[in-house]
Design a protein around this motif. Structure first.
Motif, PDB file in Angstrom:
ATOM      1  N   MET A   1       0.817  -1.201   0.000  1.00  0.00           N
ATOM      2  CA  MET A   1       0.000   0.000   0.000  1.00  0.00           C
ATOM      3  C   MET A   1       0.861   1.265   0.000  1.00  0.00           C
ATOM      4  SD  MET A   1      -2.927   1.493  -0.049  1.00  0.00           S
ATOM      5  CE  MET A   1      -4.185   0.282   0.352  1.00  0.00           C
ATOM      6  N   ARG A   2       1.918   1.236   0.799  1.00  0.00           N
ATOM      7  CA  ARG A   2       2.790   2.409   0.841  1.00  0.00           C
ATOM      8  C   ARG A   2       3.443   2.657  -0.515  1.00  0.00           C
ATOM      9  NH1 ARG A   2       8.224   3.234   4.622  1.00  0.00           N
ATOM     10  NH2 ARG A   2       8.589   5.399   4.003  1.00  0.00           N
ATOM     11  N   LEU A   3       3.912   1.621  -1.163  1.00  0.00           N
ATOM     12  CA  LEU A   3       4.509   1.747  -2.492  1.00  0.00           C
ATOM     13  C   LEU A   3       3.482   2.261  -3.493  1.00  0.00           C
ATOM     14  CD1 LEU A   3       6.710   1.266  -4.637  1.00  0.00           C
ATOM     15  CD2 LEU A   3       5.957  -1.113  -4.745  1.00  0.00           C
ATOM     16  N   GLY A   4       2.273   1.692  -3.458  1.00  0.00           N
ATOM     17  CA  GLY A   4       1.239   2.107  -4.396  1.00  0.00           C
ATOM     18  C   GLY A   4       0.857   3.564  -4.232  1.00  0.00           C
ATOM     19  N   LEU A   5       0.709   4.024  -2.999  1.00  0.00           N
ATOM     20  CA  LEU A   5       0.340   5.417  -2.758  1.00  0.00           C
ATOM     21  C   LEU A   5       1.463   6.369  -3.170  1.00  0.00           C
ATOM     22  CD1 LEU A   5      -1.502   5.167   0.679  1.00  0.00           C
ATOM     23  CD2 LEU A   5      -2.514   5.527  -1.571  1.00  0.00           C
ATOM     24  N   ALA A   6       2.716   5.942  -2.980  1.00  0.00           N
ATOM     25  CA  ALA A   6       3.845   6.772  -3.408  1.00  0.00           C
ATOM     26  C   ALA A   6       3.851   6.944  -4.926  1.00  0.00           C
ATOM     27  CB  ALA A   6       5.154   6.163  -2.929  1.00  0.00           C
ATOM     28  N   LEU A   7       3.600   5.851  -5.654  1.00  0.00           N
ATOM     29  CA  LEU A   7       3.534   5.937  -7.109  1.00  0.00           C
ATOM     30  C   LEU A   7       2.341   6.767  -7.566  1.00  0.00           C
ATOM     31  CD1 LEU A   7       4.472   2.268  -8.016  1.00  0.00           C
ATOM     32  CD2 LEU A   7       5.682   4.301  -8.817  1.00  0.00           C
ATOM     33  N   LEU A   8       1.194   6.532  -6.933  1.00  0.00           N
ATOM     34  CA  LEU A   8      -0.016   7.253  -7.324  1.00  0.00           C
ATOM     35  C   LEU A   8       0.146   8.752  -7.082  1.00  0.00           C
ATOM     36  CD1 LEU A   8      -2.778   6.407  -8.456  1.00  0.00           C
ATOM     37  CD2 LEU A   8      -3.665   6.460  -6.125  1.00  0.00           C
ATOM     38  N   GLY A   9       0.720   9.129  -5.941  1.00  0.00           N
ATOM     39  CA  GLY A   9       0.929  10.529  -5.649  1.00  0.00           C
ATOM     40  C   GLY A   9       1.965  11.194  -6.527  1.00  0.00           C
ATOM     41  N   SER A  10       2.795  10.394  -7.206  1.00  0.00           N
ATOM     42  CA  SER A  10       3.809  10.936  -8.110  1.00  0.00           C
ATOM     43  C   SER A  10       3.309  11.034  -9.542  1.00  0.00           C
ATOM     44  CB  SER A  10       5.075  10.065  -8.066  1.00  0.00           C
ATOM     45  OG  SER A  10       5.591  10.007  -6.755  1.00  0.00           O
ATOM     46  N   GLY A  11       2.085  10.542  -9.801  1.00  0.00           N
ATOM     47  CA  GLY A  11       1.517  10.661 -11.140  1.00  0.00           C
ATOM     48  C   GLY A  11       1.596   9.416 -11.986  1.00  0.00           C
ATOM     49  N   ALA A  12       2.008   8.286 -11.432  1.00  0.00           N
ATOM     50  CA  ALA A  12       2.124   7.055 -12.216  1.00  0.00           C
ATOM     51  C   ALA A  12       0.758   6.524 -12.620  1.00  0.00           C
ATOM     52  CB  ALA A  12       2.883   5.989 -11.415  1.00  0.00           C
ATOM     53  N   GLY A  13       0.721   5.804 -13.723  1.00  0.00           N
ATOM     54  CA  GLY A  13      -0.518   5.225 -14.213  1.00  0.00           C
ATOM     55  C   GLY A  13      -0.958   4.027 -13.394  1.00  0.00           C
ATOM     56  N   ALA A  14      -2.205   3.618 -13.571  1.00  0.00           N
ATOM     57  CA  ALA A  14      -2.789   2.557 -12.754  1.00  0.00           C
ATOM     58  C   ALA A  14      -2.073   1.227 -12.942  1.00  0.00           C
ATOM     59  CB  ALA A  14      -4.268   2.403 -13.077  1.00  0.00           C
ATOM     60  N   PHE A  15      -1.699   0.887 -14.172  1.00  0.00           N
ATOM     61  CA  PHE A  15      -1.051  -0.401 -14.402  1.00  0.00           C
ATOM     62  C   PHE A  15       0.294  -0.474 -13.677  1.00  0.00           C
ATOM     63  CE2 PHE A  15       1.895  -3.077 -16.834  1.00  0.00           C
ATOM     64  CZ  PHE A  15       1.245  -4.290 -16.715  1.00  0.00           C
ATOM     65  N   ARG A  16       1.067   0.599 -13.736  1.00  0.00           N
ATOM     66  CA  ARG A  16       2.347   0.608 -13.025  1.00  0.00           C
ATOM     67  C   ARG A  16       2.139   0.449 -11.522  1.00  0.00           C
ATOM     68  NH1 ARG A  16       7.394   2.110 -14.246  1.00  0.00           N
ATOM     69  NH2 ARG A  16       6.733   3.005 -16.248  1.00  0.00           N
ATOM     70  N   VAL A  17       1.110   1.109 -10.983  1.00  0.00           N
ATOM     71  CA  VAL A  17       0.837   1.022  -9.545  1.00  0.00           C
ATOM     72  C   VAL A  17       0.499  -0.421  -9.163  1.00  0.00           C
ATOM     73  CG1 VAL A  17      -0.708   1.763  -7.690  1.00  0.00           C
ATOM     74  CG2 VAL A  17       0.102   3.424  -9.378  1.00  0.00           C
ATOM     75  N   LYS A  18      -0.435  -1.029  -9.869  1.00  0.00           N
ATOM     76  CA  LYS A  18      -0.863  -2.384  -9.530  1.00  0.00           C
ATOM     77  C   LYS A  18       0.257  -3.398  -9.758  1.00  0.00           C
ATOM     78  CE  LYS A  18      -4.638  -2.285 -12.074  1.00  0.00           C
ATOM     79  NZ  LYS A  18      -5.941  -2.701 -12.664  1.00  0.00           N
ATOM     80  N   ASP A  19       0.963  -3.253 -10.848  1.00  0.00           N
ATOM     81  CA  ASP A  19       2.045  -4.189 -11.156  1.00  0.00           C
ATOM     82  C   ASP A  19       3.161  -4.093 -10.114  1.00  0.00           C
ATOM     83  OD1 ASP A  19       3.340  -6.062 -13.124  1.00  0.00           O
ATOM     84  OD2 ASP A  19       4.804  -4.443 -13.184  1.00  0.00           O
ATOM     85  N   SER A  20       3.516  -2.873  -9.722  1.00  0.00           N
ATOM     86  CA  SER A  20       4.580  -2.695  -8.726  1.00  0.00           C
ATOM     87  C   SER A  20       4.170  -3.248  -7.372  1.00  0.00           C
ATOM     88  CB  SER A  20       4.932  -1.212  -8.606  1.00  0.00           C
ATOM     89  OG  SER A  20       5.396  -0.686  -9.833  1.00  0.00           O
ATOM     90  N   MET A  21       2.928  -3.024  -6.970  1.00  0.00           N
ATOM     91  CA  MET A  21       2.449  -3.558  -5.700  1.00  0.00           C
ATOM     92  C   MET A  21       2.482  -5.085  -5.709  1.00  0.00           C
ATOM     93  SD  MET A  21      -0.757  -0.973  -4.983  1.00  0.00           S
ATOM     94  CE  MET A  21      -1.188  -1.696  -3.400  1.00  0.00           C
ATOM     95  N   SER A  22       2.113  -5.689  -6.823  1.00  0.00           N
ATOM     96  CA  SER A  22       2.115  -7.150  -6.910  1.00  0.00           C
ATOM     97  C   SER A  22       3.526  -7.716  -6.821  1.00  0.00           C
ATOM     98  CB  SER A  22       1.456  -7.595  -8.218  1.00  0.00           C
ATOM     99  OG  SER A  22       0.077  -7.299  -8.214  1.00  0.00           O
ATOM    100  N   ARG A  23       4.472  -7.063  -7.448  1.00  0.00           N
ATOM    101  CA  ARG A  23       5.856  -7.537  -7.403  1.00  0.00           C
ATOM    102  C   ARG A  23       6.406  -7.471  -5.974  1.00  0.00           C
ATOM    103  NH1 ARG A  23       7.978  -7.411 -12.908  1.00  0.00           N
ATOM    104  NH2 ARG A  23       6.512  -6.282 -14.229  1.00  0.00           N
ATOM    105  N   LEU A  24       6.135  -6.356  -5.284  1.00  0.00           N
ATOM    106  CA  LEU A  24       6.598  -6.230  -3.906  1.00  0.00           C
ATOM    107  C   LEU A  24       5.889  -7.241  -3.009  1.00  0.00           C
ATOM    108  CD1 LEU A  24       8.272  -4.855  -1.756  1.00  0.00           C
ATOM    109  CD2 LEU A  24       6.533  -3.069  -1.600  1.00  0.00           C
TER     110      LEU A  24
END
Length: 416
Positions: A1-24
């Motif tokens: 969740m922390r990684l996802g919110l950091a990406l989302l707050g930086s402007g990253a797209g939804a796929f990058r957010v979900k994919d990064s959270m899954s990898r972590l």
């Protein structure tokens, strides 16, 4: 969740957010992870050891930080199974503690130079570029102060739009009153507020829709619409009160060689300025600006000297920008979005959009609709060009990828 919110707050797209959270999630031992992402919220469920946990997170700091996106991307690329939660938190602490790459003065000058470059590309002359430079400088300084105080974005965009418009009109009126300029510099007023165009969320919103992340794409584009509407209202209010003309100007008469050299320079400056506003490192900003200088000038030459329609020219330019960004991403390990968005943002038709909003407010429905249709087609062409380039260069875009199956994703990427 922390990684996802950091990406989302930086402007990253939804796929990058979900994919990064899954990898972590897989790296720290979670068996399966599912996430739902909007523009400001994440709902995530993790499965491990025969049980699950669901959590909802929200970020209210919608912004753009290209440097943080790239730092988080490198963190995700380096994940391996068996990572401890403590190590993950320590790495995220280090990334989130990084200060912005540019201070207040550099940030304001970036917006000023970017809008001055836009002014020339929008057929402005020396007077328009100089006055736009000062108006955008003050407007960005005001926006920066208001954003640091976490003020409402609708109000910030409206106030800064009104301020930039008022400064431009006041300066041109004063110059005209002293007899230093004539009455042919009114149309440059729109370029003074183009630093308010939300180019990054607009592009990522379109890419979200292409990836079928509909919830994220629709909410992101709704945010863009609100900001554009608030700025358009401000521009209309000031221009209508002062009876100011925002129709296109003819532009200075220049030889073809000089014109195209200045187009290359203006495209480079405008893209470089926006890259700095996105907090991109100088290397990335220079690369994006170089791509923009070549492709945008080529697009304008196609429109001037061939029968190709402007939308098709924009789509081709966006395609080449996406391909070049993908190549540089492989060589430099920076993300494609931080390389491509500053290059395509200067092709977003901000001037016709704000002129359409002003015309609509004045009751000129036919003129407004004609310009709105032009804007929609150009924006769609940008999205199509970038999407096709992604599908050509990335298997994850060419084929549907299930981000919930973390083990398979992680194994496939590690193998590559």
């Amino acid at each position: 969740m922390r990684l996802g919110l950091a990406l989302l707050g930086s402007g990253a797209g939804a796929f990058r957010v979900k994919d990064s959270m899954s990898r972590l999630a897989h790296a720290v031992g979670i068996e399966s992870h599912r996430g739902q992402v909007t523009f400001t919220e994440i709902t995530t469920t993790s499965f491990a050891n025969g049980t699950f946990r669901t959590e909802i997170g929200e970020t209210r700091r919608a912004g753009v930080d290209a440097d943080k996106i790239d730092r988080l991307r490198e963190f995700v690329r380096g994940l391996r199974p068996g990572m401890s939660v403590e190590d993950a938190h320590a790495a995220l602490d280090e990334i989130e503690s990084a200060r912005p790459l540019y201070g207040a003065v550099a940030n304001m000058l970036a917006a000023a130079f970017a809008c001055a470059g836009f002014a020339f590309l929008n057929k402005g002359g020396l007077v328009e570029c100089l006055v736009v430079f000062f108006a955008a400088l003050v407007g960005q300084a005001t926006r920066r102060q208001m954003m640091h105080r976490h003020m409402n974005h609708f109000g910030v965009w409206m106030l800064c739009g009104a301020l930039g418009t008022l400064i431009y009109t006041s300066f041109v009126t004063a110059l005209n009153w002293f007899g230093w300029v004539d009455h042919n510099h009114q149309a440059g007023v729109i370029s003074a507020i183009l630093f308010l165009v939300p180019g990054f969320p607009l592009v990522t919103g379109i890419l979200d829709l292409v990836r079928m992340d509909l919830l994220a794409g629709i909410t992101r584009l709704s945010y863009v619409t609100v900001l554009l509407a608030s700025t358009g209202i401000a521009v209309w209010a000031v221009s209508a009160s002062l009876h100011w003309d925002v129709n296109p100007s003819v532009g200075p008469e220049l030889s073809p060689v000089v014109l195209n050299l200045l187009r290359i320079l203006a495209s480079f400056i405008a893209s470089f300025g926006f890259a700095m506003l996105f907090n991109s490192p100088l290397k990335v900003a220079s690369a994006a600006a170089g791509i923009a200088a070549v492709t945008n000038t080529g697009r304008l030459l196609l429109v001037d000297h061939t029968a190709i329609v402007s939308q098709a020219a924009v789509g081709l330019a966006a395609l080449f920008i996406g391909l070049l960004a993908s190549l540089l991403s492989i060589l430099w390990r920076y993300s494609r979005v931080t390389l491509s968005v500053p290059a395509v943002v200067i092709m977003i038709p901000g001037v016709p959009l704000y002129r359409a909003l002003t015309a609509m407010s004045n009751g000129e429905v036919t003129s407004a609709l004609a310009q709105v249709v032009q804007v929609v087609f150009v924006v769609c062409a940008i999205g199509v060009g970038l999407a096709v380039s992604r599908m050509i260069t990335d298997r994850g875009w060419a084929f549907d990828q299930d981000t919930t199956r973390t083990r398979r994703i992680f194994t496939d990427v590690a193998a590559r």
